[in-house]
Motif scaffolding. Structure first.
Motif, PDB file in Angstrom:
ATOM      1  N   GLY A 149       8.779  -6.555  -8.647  1.00 47.26           N
ATOM      2  CA  GLY A 149       7.533  -5.821  -8.843  1.00 47.26           C
ATOM      3  C   GLY A 149       7.289  -4.909  -7.648  1.00 47.26           C
ATOM      4  O   GLY A 149       7.670  -5.244  -6.526  1.00 47.26           O
ATOM      5  N   LEU A 150       6.634  -3.786  -7.878  1.00 42.88           N
ATOM      6  CA  LEU A 150       6.389  -2.858  -6.763  1.00 42.88           C
ATOM      7  C   LEU A 150       5.515  -3.508  -5.688  1.00 42.88           C
ATOM      8  O   LEU A 150       5.689  -3.256  -4.499  1.00 42.88           O
ATOM      9  CB  LEU A 150       5.699  -1.583  -7.264  1.00 42.88           C
ATOM     10  N   ASP A 151       4.566  -4.342  -6.098  1.00 43.19           N
ATOM     11  CA  ASP A 151       3.654  -4.957  -5.118  1.00 43.19           C
ATOM     12  C   ASP A 151       4.386  -5.929  -4.198  1.00 43.19           C
ATOM     13  O   ASP A 151       4.236  -5.885  -2.978  1.00 43.19           O
ATOM     14  CB  ASP A 151       2.459  -5.632  -5.832  1.00 43.19           C
ATOM     15  N   VAL A 152       5.219  -6.791  -4.782  1.00 51.94           N
ATOM     16  CA  VAL A 152       5.920  -7.789  -3.955  1.00 51.94           C
ATOM     17  C   VAL A 152       7.162  -7.205  -3.277  1.00 51.94           C
ATOM     18  O   VAL A 152       7.740  -7.832  -2.384  1.00 51.94           O
ATOM     19  CB  VAL A 152       6.312  -9.046  -4.764  1.00 51.94           C
ATOM     20  N   ALA A 153       7.547  -6.003  -3.684  1.00 55.77           N
ATOM     21  CA  ALA A 153       8.685  -5.333  -3.032  1.00 55.77           C
ATOM     22  C   ALA A 153       8.242  -4.561  -1.799  1.00 55.77           C
ATOM     23  O   ALA A 153       9.016  -4.420  -0.842  1.00 55.77           O
ATOM     24  CB  ALA A 153       9.374  -4.381  -4.013  1.00 55.77           C
ATOM     25  N   ALA A 154       7.001  -4.059  -1.797  1.00 53.38           N
ATOM     26  CA  ALA A 154       6.574  -3.187  -0.691  1.00 53.38           C
ATOM     27  C   ALA A 154       6.862  -3.805   0.684  1.00 53.38           C
ATOM     28  O   ALA A 154       7.482  -3.149   1.538  1.00 53.38           O
ATOM     29  CB  ALA A 154       5.090  -2.834  -0.854  1.00 53.38           C
ATOM     30  N   PRO A 155       6.490  -5.073   0.930  1.00 52.02           N
ATOM     31  CA  PRO A 155       6.719  -5.634   2.274  1.00 52.02           C
ATOM     32  C   PRO A 155       8.191  -5.764   2.651  1.00 52.02           C
ATOM     33  O   PRO A 155       8.519  -5.906   3.829  1.00 52.02           O
ATOM     34  CB  PRO A 155       6.045  -7.018   2.189  1.00 52.02           C
ATOM     35  N   LEU A 156       9.076  -5.717   1.675  1.00 48.54           N
ATOM     36  CA  LEU A 156      10.493  -5.819   2.020  1.00 48.54           C
ATOM     37  C   LEU A 156      10.945  -4.620   2.841  1.00 48.54           C
ATOM     38  O   LEU A 156      11.888  -4.721   3.620  1.00 48.54           O
ATOM     39  CB  LEU A 156      11.348  -5.923   0.746  1.00 48.54           C
ATOM     40  N   LEU A 157      10.242  -3.491   2.676  1.00 43.71           N
ATOM     41  CA  LEU A 157      10.678  -2.261   3.341  1.00 43.71           C
ATOM     42  C   LEU A 157      10.571  -2.334   4.860  1.00 43.71           C
ATOM     43  O   LEU A 157      11.211  -1.557   5.572  1.00 43.71           O
ATOM     44  CB  LEU A 157       9.888  -1.052   2.804  1.00 43.71           C
ATOM     45  N   CYS A 158       9.753  -3.267   5.373  1.00 46.19           N
ATOM     46  CA  CYS A 158       9.799  -3.534   6.820  1.00 46.19           C
ATOM     47  C   CYS A 158      10.096  -5.016   7.068  1.00 46.19           C
ATOM     48  O   CYS A 158      11.103  -5.346   7.676  1.00 46.19           O
ATOM     49  CB  CYS A 158       8.525  -3.104   7.526  1.00 46.19           C
ATOM     50  N   ALA A 159       9.226  -5.906   6.595  1.00 46.13           N
ATOM     51  CA  ALA A 159       9.417  -7.334   6.895  1.00 46.13           C
ATOM     52  C   ALA A 159      10.771  -7.833   6.376  1.00 46.13           C
ATOM     53  O   ALA A 159      11.427  -8.663   7.014  1.00 46.13           O
ATOM     54  CB  ALA A 159       8.284  -8.157   6.289  1.00 46.13           C
ATOM     55  N   GLY A 160      11.205  -7.333   5.232  1.00 42.57           N
ATOM     56  CA  GLY A 160      12.480  -7.767   4.658  1.00 42.57           C
ATOM     57  C   GLY A 160      13.662  -7.296   5.487  1.00 42.57           C
ATOM     58  O   GLY A 160      14.487  -8.106   5.927  1.00 42.57           O
ATOM     59  N   ILE A 161      13.736  -6.000   5.755  1.00 43.67           N
ATOM     60  CA  ILE A 161      14.905  -5.493   6.481  1.00 43.67           C
ATOM     61  C   ILE A 161      14.908  -5.961   7.932  1.00 43.67           C
ATOM     62  O   ILE A 161      15.969  -6.236   8.504  1.00 43.67           O
ATOM     63  CB  ILE A 161      15.000  -3.934   6.394  1.00 43.67           C
TER      64      ILE A 161
END
Ligand code: NAP
Ligand code: ZN
Length: 350
Positions: A149-161
């Motif tokens: 989902g776009l909402d649960v994906a957004a944090p991956l762009l910093c916290a995830g990587i």
């Protein structure tokens, strides 16, 4: 040029207020993104509050951005209108230096252009994702897999990587004992990713409050560090420690938890210096390291890895009028585990 609604801080420490900002006219390689969600990273707070030194104001924070492409420049080849995309901490780099050629744009010798609180090569100040639209070169747009989902994906762009990169580089995997200090936005991603990589994962959180969540996210062990006997009994245990803490930490006590030759990688960026006894490192030939986000190719790899392993951020979705309160709640670790702003709620009138 186009106009869009955004949340912006007028000066250091100011509250975020709604207003209108301008985005550049599309260049040939640009995509226009209708931003749906923007995560609140602790780095946003450090910068709005000028905890890392002089920053650029007015500031529109936000480098955990997810949305949909709504227009493409004439030469764009990788994206089309309707594609689900993300943008992280960088929006440009020289593309020519050895680091850029290696896909490590964050070390660009000319200086990577950060998504906000930065200055583009055109001299324009950058403005981030707490806004309804963003223009970015397609080289810095990521594809968000359909499974996320776009909402649960957004944090991956910093916290995830930021957590995927050091876990991979420092060998998290089967047979390795990995500890994550601090279970906040970065920490809760580190736990999930390290578990998916096959490591034996321990959470080191100050209290036992998040113990059940730690287990759900894939940690085999959970330790409350405020208990006096916790750190002494864990001495010499871990191959790898990822330190996500945003504040001062008694480094010697944590370095002592490493096995000989183990590494403690700091991703947290408190504003005060570390203090470490040389003997804490030298005795066991231990490594004290840092890690800075990750390159664009690896960010795509991380997104695909998360989709494949059923990993996403655990979020609390908030509206624009809750952002200032959310900042205070992040600082007091009262978030489970990332606030994500629904950018459609940014009001037209301040
Ligand atoms: P966060 O959600 O606030 O998480 C930080 C965690 O640290 C908290 O949940 C808390 O965990 C622990 N903590 C907070 N204050 C503490 C204290 N005084 N003593 C001990 N532990 C404390 O923040 P985040 O968004 O994950 O970001 C964490 C840090 O990473 C920030 O400094 C941020 O700027 C930095 N960062 C670095 C990079 C990079 O590229 N290296 C990228 C993004 C962010 P418990 O409650 O579980 O103890
Ligand atoms: Zn961040």
């Amino acid at each position: 040029m186009s106009r869009t609604l955004a949340l912006s801080a007028a000066h250091a420490g100011a509250k975020l207020e709604p207003g209108v900002i301008e985005r550049r006219a599309l260049r040939d390689d640009d995509v226009l993104i209708d931003v749906a969600y923007a995560g609140i990273c602790h780095s946003d707070i450090h910068q709005v509050r000028e905890e890392w030194g002089t920053a650029i104001f007015p500031m529109v924070p936000g480098h955990e951005i997810a949305g949909v492409v709504s227009e493409v420049g004439a030469a764009v080849s990788g994206f089309k209108v309707g594609d689900r995309v993300g943008v992280g901490c960088m929006v440009d780099s020289c593309g020519e230096c050895a680091f850029c050629k290696d896909g490590e744009e964050q070390y660009c010798t000319k200086g990577a252009v950060m998504t906000y609180n930065g200055t583009g090569y055109d001299g324009e100040e950058t403005k981030g994702g707490y806004s309804q639209q963003l223009v970015v070169s397609e080289r810095f747009a990521l594809r968000i897999p359909d499974a996320l989902g776009l909402d649960v994906a957004a944090p991956l762009l910093c916290a995830g990587i930021t957590t995927y990169n050091p876990l991979k580089r420092w060998g998290a995997g089967p047979g390795k004992k990995v500890a994550v200090i601090g279970m906040g936005g970065l920490g809760h991603m580190a736990v999930q990713i390290a578990n998916a990589m096959g490591a034996e994962v321990s959470v080191l959180s100050r209290t036992a409050d998040k113990q059940q969540d730690g287990a759900k996210l894939g940690a085999q062990h959970y330790y409350a560090t405020k208990d006096e006997d916790t750190l002494p009994k864990l001495k010499g245990t871990f191959d790898l420690i990822i330190n996500t803490v945003s504040a001062d930490l008694a480094m010697d006590d944590y370095v002592a938890l490493l096995r000989p030759l183990g590494a403690m990688v700091n991703v947290g960026i408190p504003s005060s210096p570390y203090s470490v006894q040389p003997g804490s490192l030298v005795g066991g030939s231990r490594v004290l390291a840092g890690s800075n986000i990750g390159g664009i190719a690896q960010t795509q790899e991380m997104l695909d890895f998360c989709a494949e392993h059923g990993i996403a951020s655990v979020i609390e979705t908030i509206s624009a009028d809750e952002v200032n309160l959310a900042y205070d709640r992040v600082v007091s670790s009262d978030v489970r585990y990332r606030f994500v702003i629904d950018t459609a709620t940014i009001p037209a009138q301040g």
